[in-house]
Design a protein around this motif. Sequence first.
Motif, PDB file in Angstrom:
ATOM      1  N   LEU A   9       0.815  -1.210   0.000  1.00 50.42           N
ATOM      2  CA  LEU A   9       0.000   0.000   0.000  1.00 50.42           C
ATOM      3  C   LEU A   9       0.849   1.261   0.000  1.00 50.42           C
ATOM      4  O   LEU A   9       0.550   2.222  -0.732  1.00 50.42           O
ATOM      5  N   PHE A  10       1.914   1.309   0.803  1.00 50.66           N
ATOM      6  CA  PHE A  10       2.749   2.513   0.831  1.00 50.66           C
ATOM      7  C   PHE A  10       3.549   2.670  -0.465  1.00 50.66           C
ATOM      8  O   PHE A  10       3.763   3.794  -0.933  1.00 50.66           O
ATOM      9  N   LEU A  11       3.999   1.559  -1.051  1.00 50.53           N
ATOM     10  CA  LEU A  11       4.649   1.654  -2.353  1.00 50.53           C
ATOM     11  C   LEU A  11       3.669   2.154  -3.414  1.00 50.53           C
ATOM     12  O   LEU A  11       4.038   2.924  -4.301  1.00 50.53           O
ATOM     13  N   SER A  12       2.416   1.717  -3.309  1.00 56.84           N
ATOM     14  CA  SER A  12       1.389   2.200  -4.239  1.00 56.84           C
ATOM     15  C   SER A  12       1.167   3.700  -4.063  1.00 56.84           C
ATOM     16  O   SER A  12       0.955   4.421  -5.045  1.00 56.84           O
ATOM     17  N   CYS A  13       1.233   4.172  -2.822  1.00 52.14           N
ATOM     18  CA  CYS A  13       1.077   5.611  -2.559  1.00 52.14           C
ATOM     19  C   CYS A  13       2.230   6.406  -3.172  1.00 52.14           C
ATOM     20  O   CYS A  13       2.025   7.487  -3.742  1.00 52.14           O
ATOM     21  N   ILE A  14       3.460   5.886  -3.045  1.00 50.79           N
ATOM     22  CA  ILE A  14       4.614   6.553  -3.647  1.00 50.79           C
ATOM     23  C   ILE A  14       4.467   6.602  -5.160  1.00 50.79           C
ATOM     24  O   ILE A  14       4.739   7.629  -5.797  1.00 50.79           O
ATOM     25  N   CYS A  15       4.022   5.503  -5.737  1.00 49.87           N
ATOM     26  CA  CYS A  15       3.801   5.469  -7.186  1.00 49.87           C
ATOM     27  C   CYS A  15       2.724   6.462  -7.601  1.00 49.87           C
ATOM     28  O   CYS A  15       2.857   7.145  -8.629  1.00 49.87           O
ATOM     29  N   LEU A  16       1.660   6.550  -6.814  1.00 50.76           N
ATOM     30  CA  LEU A  16       0.595   7.500  -7.114  1.00 50.76           C
ATOM     31  C   LEU A  16       1.116   8.928  -7.065  1.00 50.76           C
ATOM     32  O   LEU A  16       0.798   9.756  -7.931  1.00 50.76           O
ATOM     33  N   ALA A  22      -5.629 -10.973  -3.486  1.00 48.95           N
ATOM     34  CA  ALA A  22      -6.240  -9.903  -4.283  1.00 48.95           C
ATOM     35  C   ALA A  22      -5.493  -8.591  -4.086  1.00 48.95           C
ATOM     36  O   ALA A  22      -5.287  -7.824  -5.035  1.00 48.95           O
ATOM     37  N   GLU A  23      -5.071  -8.324  -2.848  1.00 44.46           N
ATOM     38  CA  GLU A  23      -4.345  -7.082  -2.562  1.00 44.46           C
ATOM     39  C   GLU A  23      -3.023  -7.024  -3.325  1.00 44.46           C
ATOM     40  O   GLU A  23      -2.683  -6.011  -3.945  1.00 44.46           O
ATOM     41  N   VAL A  24      -2.269  -8.127  -3.285  1.00 45.52           N
ATOM     42  CA  VAL A  24      -0.969  -8.159  -3.956  1.00 45.52           C
ATOM     43  C   VAL A  24      -1.141  -8.048  -5.465  1.00 45.52           C
ATOM     44  O   VAL A  24      -0.412  -7.305  -6.137  1.00 45.52           O
ATOM     45  N   LEU A  25      -2.119  -8.758  -6.012  1.00 46.88           N
ATOM     46  CA  LEU A  25      -2.359  -8.683  -7.452  1.00 46.88           C
ATOM     47  C   LEU A  25      -2.740  -7.267  -7.876  1.00 46.88           C
ATOM     48  O   LEU A  25      -2.223  -6.745  -8.879  1.00 46.88           O
ATOM     49  N   TYR A  65       7.667  -8.760  -5.630  1.00 49.26           N
ATOM     50  CA  TYR A  65       6.257  -9.122  -5.705  1.00 49.26           C
ATOM     51  C   TYR A  65       5.920 -10.067  -6.849  1.00 49.26           C
ATOM     52  O   TYR A  65       4.901 -10.744  -6.801  1.00 49.26           O
ATOM     53  N   LEU A  66       6.760 -10.097  -7.878  1.00 49.76           N
ATOM     54  CA  LEU A  66       6.462 -10.977  -9.012  1.00 49.76           C
ATOM     55  C   LEU A  66       6.385 -12.450  -8.615  1.00 49.76           C
ATOM     56  O   LEU A  66       5.493 -13.168  -9.093  1.00 49.76           O
ATOM     57  N   PRO A  67       7.282 -12.967  -7.754  1.00 46.87           N
ATOM     58  CA  PRO A  67       7.136 -14.378  -7.345  1.00 46.87           C
ATOM     59  C   PRO A  67       5.784 -14.687  -6.721  1.00 46.87           C
ATOM     60  O   PRO A  67       5.186 -15.740  -7.008  1.00 46.87           O
ATOM     61  N   LEU A  68       5.278 -13.785  -5.878  1.00 52.33           N
ATOM     62  CA  LEU A  68       3.956 -13.993  -5.280  1.00 52.33           C
ATOM     63  C   LEU A  68       2.866 -14.001  -6.347  1.00 52.33           C
ATOM     64  O   LEU A  68       1.989 -14.867  -6.364  1.00 52.33           O
ATOM     65  N   VAL A  69       2.928 -13.015  -7.227  1.00 45.57           N
ATOM     66  CA  VAL A  69       1.913 -12.896  -8.266  1.00 45.57           C
ATOM     67  C   VAL A  69       1.947 -14.090  -9.210  1.00 45.57           C
ATOM     68  O   VAL A  69       0.911 -14.560  -9.690  1.00 45.57           O
TER      69      VAL A  69
END
Length: 316
Positions: free
Chosen positions: A125-132, A185-188, A238-242
């Motif tokens: 979530l915080f990485l998504s915020c930085i990207c945003l 779902a969150e990670v994807l 994150y790619l290994p999880l996805v």
Amino acid sequence: MDISPLNSTSVPAQLSLNTTAYVNTTFSVFDGCEMYIEAILFDLTLQCMNVIVGIPANLLVIAILIHNRKDPSTSDLFLGCLAFMDAYFGTITPLSFLNLYVWHSKEVWSAIKFSFGVKDTSGPLFLSCICLDRFVAVLFPMTFGQLKHIKYRLSLTLLVICLTFAYSTAKMVGGLPNFEKIFTAEVLAAFAWMVVCNASILFVLKKSRGAGKDDIHPMKKKAFKMVLSILCIIVFNYLPLVALFPFEDHYTPDVFRCYVQPVGFGFLNISSTIQPLVYLSRLEKVPFLPDACVKKFTSCIATEKSENVSAKEPSA
């Protein structure tokens, strides 16, 4: 899932918090996976790196952000929260071992489950915020100028913290049906958003260059380096999880629990070390550290990069 080694390979594989044996018996970190220990050892090694390298690196990032508070970046609040969460997560590994072999406390085990919920949620979530933040700054600069006030980032940070604590509390309590699908779902969703967002930013920044490589504006060059580093982080961590987790039904239960889960979460967990190191490597000057140490570190990186470039060049 919340009591398997899916995100906690340093705890017994099939431990039930309702059993009284937990208080009186010492468990092995390989409990239930004694014949498949390689992946668990891999995850444990990475978690130890979070303790040795990750905690000091994250504390240094926090100290630098505080030191630069008079001239902050718009993403500093998200970076500081991410570093704090990662440092907190790193402290849990020693507690896990102490609880396994010394304390045998149900309360400590609940706190450990809570910490893994924090790691599951806060990082994406915080990485998504930085990207945003970077996405709006590069693609919509006029809108970004109107939204630079700290109150917008504080509101977004509070939302992320509330979501993180809600998820972590549910994970700690356990027993919710299909709870593991929330994390998947969150990670994807986070992975897809960060890839699209960073790819768009990189495309715009590359397109804005002139004829020469150095014609790009210094601020845009800085943004380019930031989003490129974030893109590398999300692909590596994150790619290994996805790639692996959506195909859970294709693995046998033992293989998924003892191999796929520890490997996937191992890559996710080591992000607590990689993220602060990537941030520190982007700094022109690192406060609190002697210049000689910084120069030696950067020279090693430059030498390694030049060797890699030379190796890739075709021979005449």
